[in-house]
Design a protein around this motif. Structure first.
Motif, PDB file in Angstrom:
ATOM      1  N   TYR A 187      29.689 -39.535  24.057  1.00  0.00           N
ATOM      2  CA  TYR A 187      30.665 -39.980  23.110  1.00  0.00           C
ATOM      3  C   TYR A 187      31.790 -39.045  23.134  1.00  0.00           C
ATOM      4  CZ  TYR A 187      32.817 -41.796  18.824  1.00  0.00           C
ATOM      5  OH  TYR A 187      33.672 -42.488  18.071  1.00  0.00           O
ATOM      6  N   HIS A 188      31.644 -37.790  22.917  1.00  0.00           N
ATOM      7  CA  HIS A 188      32.847 -36.924  22.717  1.00  0.00           C
ATOM      8  C   HIS A 188      33.628 -36.706  24.150  1.00  0.00           C
ATOM      9  CE1 HIS A 188      32.836 -36.010  18.598  1.00  0.00           C
ATOM     10  NE2 HIS A 188      31.648 -36.097  18.534  1.00  0.00           N
ATOM     11  N   TYR A 232      21.864 -36.418  24.873  1.00  0.00           N
ATOM     12  CA  TYR A 232      21.840 -36.875  23.773  1.00  0.00           C
ATOM     13  C   TYR A 232      23.429 -37.591  23.630  1.00  0.00           C
ATOM     14  CZ  TYR A 232      17.883 -34.121  22.604  1.00  0.00           C
ATOM     15  OH  TYR A 232      16.677 -33.777  22.551  1.00  0.00           O
ATOM     16  N   TRP A 233      23.243 -38.609  23.055  1.00  0.00           N
ATOM     17  CA  TRP A 233      24.507 -39.451  23.272  1.00  0.00           C
ATOM     18  C   TRP A 233      25.820 -38.801  22.489  1.00  0.00           C
ATOM     19  CZ3 TRP A 233      26.065 -42.971  25.724  1.00  0.00           C
ATOM     20  CH2 TRP A 233      27.347 -44.039  25.389  1.00  0.00           C
ATOM     21  N   ASN A 234      25.625 -37.988  21.623  1.00  0.00           N
ATOM     22  CA  ASN A 234      27.164 -37.274  21.064  1.00  0.00           C
ATOM     23  C   ASN A 234      27.783 -36.503  22.125  1.00  0.00           C
ATOM     24  OD1 ASN A 234      28.353 -36.402  18.936  1.00  0.00           O
ATOM     25  ND2 ASN A 234      27.950 -34.430  18.917  1.00  0.00           N
ATOM     26  N   TYR A 280      21.965 -29.106  24.686  1.00  0.00           N
ATOM     27  CA  TYR A 280      22.705 -29.663  23.606  1.00  0.00           C
ATOM     28  C   TYR A 280      21.851 -28.725  22.511  1.00  0.00           C
ATOM     29  CZ  TYR A 280      24.187 -32.955  19.520  1.00  0.00           C
ATOM     30  OH  TYR A 280      24.799 -33.295  18.784  1.00  0.00           O
TER      31      TYR A 280
END
Length: 292
Positions: A126-127, A121-123, A75
């Protein structure tokens, strides 16, 4: 695996229910507890030093003593990662690593006999699409997701998706976590709770103090079935020390480091790197598995 549209209903239109598939991670811990041993969990970012060699590296880890593998999703803003993992992740990103390819890494670990975990990482999840990720992860043979920046209070969509697909939810706690926070995490976790040995970023350390042992005891008291310790463990001696009280010992930077040159910024020639990785994994496995 592709990120195609998928609903949370059956073909007849009924909502998908909760999966009753047992946790592979918990099954691993149960087997080790029967032998009074801790498990060895190793971390490596997918795509480092390139996608093909990273698959060889993941396979090498399992073949040389790693029981469960945290497959990292590189990331661009890694708030928890120290310099070694940041360097490796940047190499992976420069080589065009993407989330779509990580499911091949999951399949590689599963086929080698290890328990495949993803740390992300959550991002990124999510995407990609939470439901799509859970579906593709399950189909690849994945066991669970470690989310360093997602707390249970904000994880409703992931909790629902992981229940539908039988995936473990691994949340983090730290020595500064209040008892109430430990209870919330323990209640919502599945598989194990990740106990950070100290506050701060990942990285190798010369010594491990007593705070992780206290944190493990507090987290168990809060209701966690399995508690693993990571951040800073880098030698067989440290692994044995932590393995004496934790259900699992997590090692990241020390394994990643074996694939980097002395400048800590460029990757070694693959054959040399894989040889060093195998040796490091074996020495850590011996220390961890013989901790008690």
């Amino acid at each position: 695996m592709t990120n195609t549209a998928n609903t949370t209903t059956t073909p007849s239109g009924q909502p998908l229910g909760i999966s009753h598939k047992p946790s592979r991670t918990e099954a691993m811990f149960d087997a080790f507890k029967a032998e009074n041993k801790p498990a060895f969990i190793g971390y490596l970012p997918y795509g480092f030093p390139n996608p093909d060699v990273s698959l060889d590296a993941l396979r090498t880890m399992v073949e040389h003593g790693v029981d469960a593998v945290e497959i990292g999703l590189p990331y661009s803003d890694p708030v928890m990662d120290g310099p070694v993992i940041q360097a490796a992740s940047q190499i992976a990103l420069n080589n065009g690593e993407s989330i779509h390819g990580v499911f091949k890494a999951v399949e590689t670990v599963a086929n080698a006999g290890g328990v495949p975990l993803i740390m992300s990482y959550w991002n990124l999840i999510y995407h990609y699409g939470v439901e799509c990720f859970a579906r593709d992860f399950e189909n690849a043979g994945g066991a669970g997701l470690i989310t360093p920046d997602l707390i249970p209070d904000e994880a409703g969509e992931w909790i629902e998706a992981s229940d539908r697909h039988g995936l473990d939810r691994i949340f983090l706690v730290s020595p500064d976590s209040a008892d109430e926070r430990l209870e919330v995490v323990s209640r919502n976790a599945r598989g194990f709770v990740y106990a950070a040995a100290r506050m701060g970023v990942t990285g190798e350390r010369a010594s491990i103090d007593a705070s992780p042992e206290t944190l493990v005891a507090r987290t168990r008291k809060a209701g966690a079935k399995n508690v693993c310790v990571g951040i800073g463990v880098s030698t067989p001696e440290q692994g044995a020390k932590v393995g004496a009280y934790a259900d699992g010992v997590i090692v990241g930077s020390a394994l990643v480091h074996t694939l980097l040159n002395d400048d800590d910024r460029t990757a070694k020639e693959p054959a040399a790197g894989l040889k060093d990785l195998a040796a490091k994994a074996e020495s850590l496995a011996e220390g961890i598995h013989n901790a008690r």
